[in-house]
Scaffold this motif. Structure first.
Motif, PDB file in Angstrom:
ATOM      1  N   TYR A  72      62.943  80.384  28.775  1.00 43.60           N
ATOM      2  CA  TYR A  72      63.586  81.575  28.241  1.00 43.60           C
ATOM      3  C   TYR A  72      64.775  81.152  27.393  1.00 43.60           C
ATOM      4  O   TYR A  72      65.605  80.363  27.808  1.00 43.60           O
ATOM      5  N   GLU A  74      67.961  82.467  24.926  1.00 44.95           N
ATOM      6  CA  GLU A  74      68.823  83.624  24.684  1.00 44.95           C
ATOM      7  C   GLU A  74      68.557  84.190  23.287  1.00 44.95           C
ATOM      8  O   GLU A  74      68.428  83.465  22.311  1.00 44.95           O
ATOM      9  N   GLY A  75      68.404  85.504  23.211  1.00 51.82           N
ATOM     10  CA  GLY A  75      68.151  86.174  21.950  1.00 51.82           C
ATOM     11  C   GLY A  75      66.675  86.413  21.667  1.00 51.82           C
ATOM     12  O   GLY A  75      66.338  87.027  20.670  1.00 51.82           O
ATOM     13  N   ARG A  76      65.793  85.956  22.514  1.00 52.79           N
ATOM     14  CA  ARG A  76      64.357  86.164  22.326  1.00 52.79           C
ATOM     15  C   ARG A  76      63.825  87.003  23.475  1.00 52.79           C
ATOM     16  O   ARG A  76      64.235  86.838  24.624  1.00 52.79           O
ATOM     17  N   GLU A  80      59.859  80.926  25.078  1.00 52.44           N
ATOM     18  CA  GLU A  80      59.381  79.891  24.183  1.00 52.44           C
ATOM     19  C   GLU A  80      58.125  79.254  24.783  1.00 52.44           C
ATOM     20  O   GLU A  80      58.020  79.096  25.996  1.00 52.44           O
ATOM     21  N   ASP A 131      57.234  85.376  18.994  1.00 49.18           N
ATOM     22  CA  ASP A 131      58.385  86.210  19.343  1.00 49.18           C
ATOM     23  C   ASP A 131      58.100  87.631  18.888  1.00 49.18           C
ATOM     24  O   ASP A 131      57.431  87.863  17.878  1.00 49.18           O
ATOM     25  N   THR A 135      64.761  92.531  18.381  1.00 53.56           N
ATOM     26  CA  THR A 135      65.819  91.647  18.856  1.00 53.56           C
ATOM     27  C   THR A 135      66.178  92.033  20.280  1.00 53.56           C
ATOM     28  O   THR A 135      65.680  93.026  20.816  1.00 53.56           O
ATOM     29  N   ALA A 136      67.036  91.250  20.878  1.00 53.14           N
ATOM     30  CA  ALA A 136      67.548  91.598  22.204  1.00 53.14           C
ATOM     31  C   ALA A 136      68.402  92.862  22.073  1.00 53.14           C
ATOM     32  O   ALA A 136      68.856  93.209  20.972  1.00 53.14           O
ATOM     33  N   ASP A 138      71.234  95.323  21.494  1.00 55.80           N
ATOM     34  CA  ASP A 138      72.464  95.102  20.743  1.00 55.80           C
ATOM     35  C   ASP A 138      73.530  96.085  21.222  1.00 55.80           C
ATOM     36  O   ASP A 138      73.373  97.304  21.070  1.00 55.80           O
ATOM     37  N   PRO A 145      67.514  97.791  20.547  1.00 56.21           N
ATOM     38  CA  PRO A 145      67.150  96.577  19.810  1.00 56.21           C
ATOM     39  C   PRO A 145      66.941  96.884  18.336  1.00 56.21           C
ATOM     40  O   PRO A 145      66.658  98.013  17.947  1.00 56.21           O
ATOM     41  N   GLN A 146      67.095  95.866  17.525  1.00 58.82           N
ATOM     42  CA  GLN A 146      66.896  95.975  16.081  1.00 58.82           C
ATOM     43  C   GLN A 146      65.498  95.454  15.732  1.00 58.82           C
ATOM     44  O   GLN A 146      64.928  94.642  16.438  1.00 58.82           O
ATOM     45  N   LYS A 148      62.940  93.205  13.524  1.00 59.47           N
ATOM     46  CA  LYS A 148      62.972  91.949  12.789  1.00 59.47           C
ATOM     47  C   LYS A 148      61.538  91.519  12.524  1.00 59.47           C
ATOM     48  O   LYS A 148      60.582  92.098  13.053  1.00 59.47           O
TER      49      LYS A 148
END
Length: 173
Positions: A72, A74-76, A80, A131, A135-136, A138, A145-146, A148
């Protein structure tokens, strides 16, 4: 003979057979990584009254390893290595061939032999990294989340080995 006596006798005979095999240095095929496969041509040799080629092979046993666990980051949102690469260990098949050539290369050379020993093989299967298109959460946008661009990546397979062989000519069996 009673069934319990037969069972006890079978267990003792099995134990003795295992002890004799271990004492003789016999190793199971799984411990060596290959299974020897001789090609029996003795019957053809005796029926035709001529020397036949000698052929033996070694077939591999692939042993799967433990894949790397997803990490894991951060931010995903998705870890991975979502589909991890699996390591596979084994050997490439080997072969041993000895052909009779009656003095084709001159006196003293009646056989040609090829020896391709089984060689170690290490591989990694293909994997997948991806991914999500979000996003994570916010905190500046009230925890929403945003959007992307989604990310997708294919991890290519890996193959590692060193192959060797020996070609020779010589006399007799």
């Amino acid at each position: 003979m009673k069934p319990t006596t037969r069972g006890t006798l079978a267990a003792v005979v099995t134990g003795v057979a295992v002890a004799v095999a271990v004492g003789a240095g016999a190793t199971p095929a799984a411990a060596t990584g290959t299974v020897p496969v001789p090609v029996p041509l003795d019957g053809v040799e005796k029926s035709l009254h001529m020397e036949m080629p000698k052929l033996g092979m070694e077939l591999p046993l692939l042993i799967p390893g433990v894949p790397e666990a997803p990490r894991y980051v951060e931010g995903r949102l998705i870890p991975e290595h979502a589909l991890p690469q699996v390591p596979m260990n084994g050997v490439l098949p080997g072969a041993d061939l000895r052909l009779p050539l009656p003095h084709a290369l001159g006196p003293g050379f009646d056989h040609v032999g090829v020896d391709l020993p089984a060689s170690d093989l290490r591989t990694l299967t293909p994997g997948l990294a991806l991914d999500a298109p979000l996003t994570a959460p916010d905190p500046q946008h009230y925890g929403m989340p945003q959007l992307k661009m989604p990310e997708v990546g294919v991890l290519g397979p890996v193959l590692q080995t060193v192959v060797g062989g020996d070609l020779g000519a010589g006399p007799g069996k």
